[in-house]
Design a protein around this motif. Structure first.
Motif, PDB file in Angstrom:
ATOM      1  N   THR A  75       0.827  -1.215   0.000  1.00  0.00           N
ATOM      2  CA  THR A  75       0.000   0.000   0.000  1.00  0.00           C
ATOM      3  C   THR A  75       0.858   1.260   0.000  1.00  0.00           C
ATOM      4  O   THR A  75       0.488   2.279  -0.597  1.00  0.00           O
ATOM      5  N   HIS A  76       2.012   1.201   0.688  1.00  0.00           N
ATOM      6  CA  HIS A  76       2.901   2.374   0.724  1.00  0.00           C
ATOM      7  C   HIS A  76       3.404   2.734  -0.668  1.00  0.00           C
ATOM      8  O   HIS A  76       3.515   3.896  -1.024  1.00  0.00           O
ATOM      9  N   TYR A  80       0.279   3.947  -2.902  1.00  0.00           N
ATOM     10  CA  TYR A  80      -0.115   5.317  -2.539  1.00  0.00           C
ATOM     11  C   TYR A  80       0.708   6.329  -3.349  1.00  0.00           C
ATOM     12  O   TYR A  80       0.167   7.239  -3.977  1.00  0.00           O
ATOM     13  N   ASN A  81       2.021   6.119  -3.352  1.00  0.00           N
ATOM     14  CA  ASN A  81       2.897   7.061  -4.075  1.00  0.00           C
ATOM     15  C   ASN A  81       2.654   7.001  -5.573  1.00  0.00           C
ATOM     16  O   ASN A  81       2.613   8.020  -6.252  1.00  0.00           O
ATOM     17  N   ARG A  82       2.478   5.763  -6.081  1.00  0.00           N
ATOM     18  CA  ARG A  82       2.261   5.605  -7.525  1.00  0.00           C
ATOM     19  C   ARG A  82       1.029   6.352  -8.001  1.00  0.00           C
ATOM     20  O   ARG A  82       1.069   7.088  -8.982  1.00  0.00           O
ATOM     21  N   VAL A  83      -0.074   6.123  -7.328  1.00  0.00           N
ATOM     22  CA  VAL A  83      -1.344   6.712  -7.758  1.00  0.00           C
ATOM     23  C   VAL A  83      -1.270   8.239  -7.716  1.00  0.00           C
ATOM     24  O   VAL A  83      -1.760   8.929  -8.604  1.00  0.00           O
ATOM     25  N   ARG A  84      -0.591   8.747  -6.710  1.00  0.00           N
ATOM     26  CA  ARG A  84      -0.449  10.216  -6.619  1.00  0.00           C
ATOM     27  C   ARG A  84       0.387  10.781  -7.757  1.00  0.00           C
ATOM     28  O   ARG A  84       0.312  11.959  -8.070  1.00  0.00           O
ATOM     29  N   GLU A  85       1.222   9.893  -8.352  1.00  0.00           N
ATOM     30  CA  GLU A  85       2.012  10.345  -9.513  1.00  0.00           C
ATOM     31  C   GLU A  85       1.260  10.089 -10.823  1.00  0.00           C
ATOM     32  O   GLU A  85       1.819  10.204 -11.913  1.00  0.00           O
ATOM     33  N   GLY A  86       0.023   9.628 -10.729  1.00  0.00           N
ATOM     34  CA  GLY A  86      -0.779   9.375 -11.933  1.00  0.00           C
ATOM     35  C   GLY A  86      -0.523   8.009 -12.540  1.00  0.00           C
ATOM     36  O   GLY A  86      -0.949   7.716 -13.656  1.00  0.00           O
ATOM     37  N   ASN A  87       0.166   7.131 -11.821  1.00  0.00           N
ATOM     38  CA  ASN A  87       0.496   5.792 -12.342  1.00  0.00           C
ATOM     39  C   ASN A  87      -0.465   4.776 -11.711  1.00  0.00           C
ATOM     40  O   ASN A  87      -0.373   4.473 -10.518  1.00  0.00           O
TER      41      ASN A  87
END
Ligand code: NAD
Length: 319
Positions: free
Chosen positions: A120-121, A124-131
């Motif tokens: 999940t960590h 979380y970062n991926r989705v915030r980068e649009g990935n």
């Protein structure tokens, strides 16, 4: 009672001031750790209140006595930061909060398992980068996994109950405990290390548990094992765990506590922060999740800690 509270954060002020209305102690909040340099800040107080990373070793205890302090209250359960033998010799009364919201720490340990497992960590970062890609995020079902619990006290039992609810097989090792629910299979440490897919530490840091998890015991574990430590950093030998991570013997590591934790938080009076290479090495592994000793950190637990500590101070005052 006039009390110097070391390592006092804004949340300590908030929870203690709220509860203190009932007790009427006078608090001097100090945003600094207790150590040999900072003892003098407590001059004029009758008691000192400390937390997990404040050091009350023989020298600090003697220095406290020199300024007339004979009451030391810990607003935590663990007491490894205090030299209890010396405190007894010097006649310094030590009190702690032996039990408060064990669910808080147990739930944090479970949260670490789920975060590491489902990555999940990273997600979380991926989705915030649009990935929105799932590549590399495969997890595993907890259902039917064997979870080894080392230390079956208040937190170990609360943890076992939750993890059993996920359909896990609960194995446990505790040299003392005699009564426990049927769903827990209490076995020897060696067998637990060999059998478990996930291992969670819930025993105290004592002389005989220092570096309980070391090279030899890591070698017994399953390849890719998940290790969770929300108990005390000294239970794990840091260099050995780094080697085990490099060799992928340990597949996932979740730590809320760290061997040299007090160094990370230690600031001398000029505010310098001491750096630590091992924690930076640990942070470089993507399969390592580190939190800053926040297992206890729920509003319910903070409220209980304040109540019990203020009661301890009142008992000390009454003698
Ligand atoms: P507890 O005293 O109720 O339970 C500890 C258990 O460990 C006992 O049953 C004891 O028999 C067992 N034990 C002792 N030696 C052992 C050994 N060699 N191997 C296996 N088990 C052993 O304590 P608790 O309230 O459950 O707390 C456990 C630990 O959690 C504390 O010592 C503290 O260090 C840690 N803690 C962490 C946080 C946090 O914020 N991360 C908060 C509170 C407590």
């Amino acid at each position: 009672m006039k009390v110097a509270m070391y390592s006092a954060q804004s949340y300590d002020r908030f929870s203690f001031d709220k509860v203190n209305e009932e007790y009427g102690h006078e608090f001097l909040y100090l945003d600094i750790d207790l150590n040999l340099f900072t003892v003098k800040l407590a001059e004029g107080c009758e008691a000192v209140c400390i937390f997990v990373n404040d050091q009350a070793d023989a020298k600090v205890l003697q220095a406290l006595l020199n300024i007339g302090i004979k009451t030391l209250v810990l607003r935590c359960a663990g007491f490894n930061q205090v030299d209890l033998e010396v405190a007894k010799e010097l006649g310094i009364q030590v009190m702690r909060v032996p039990a408060y919201s064990p669910e808080a720490v147990a739930e944090h340990a479970v949260a670490m398992i789920l975060t590491l497992n489902r990555k999940t960590h990273k997600a979380y970062n991926r989705v915030r980068e649009g990935n929105f890609s799932l590549v590399g995020l495969t997890g595993f079902n907890l259902h039917r996994k064997k979870v080894g619990v080392i230390g079956l006290g208040k937190i170990g039992l609360a943890f076992s109950k939750i993890i059993h609810g996920f359909g896990c097989e609960v194995l446990a090792y505790d040299p003392v405990i005699q009564s426990y629910p049927d769903y827990i299979n209490v076995i020897q440490l060696e067998e637990l290390l060999q059998e478990s897919d996930i291992i969670s530490l819930h025993c105290p840091l004592l002389k005989d548990t220092l570096h309980l998890i070391n090279k030899e015991r890591l070698a017994l574990m399953k390849d890719g094992v998940m290790l969770i430590n929300t108990s005390r950093g000294g239970l794990v030998h840091t260099r050995d765990i780094i080697e085990a991570l490099k060799k992928r013997k340990v597949g996932f590591l979740g730590i809320d506590v760290y061997d040299q934790e007090e160094k990370l938080f230690f600031r001398d009076l000029s505010g310098n922060i001491i750096e630590d290479d091992d924690i930076l090495r640990l942070m470089s592994f993507p399969n390592v999740l580190i939190t800053a000793h926040q297992g206890f950190f729920t509003s319910e637990a903070l409220n209980e800690i304040a109540h019990i500590t203020l009661q301890n101070l009142m008992n000390a005052e009454k003698g």
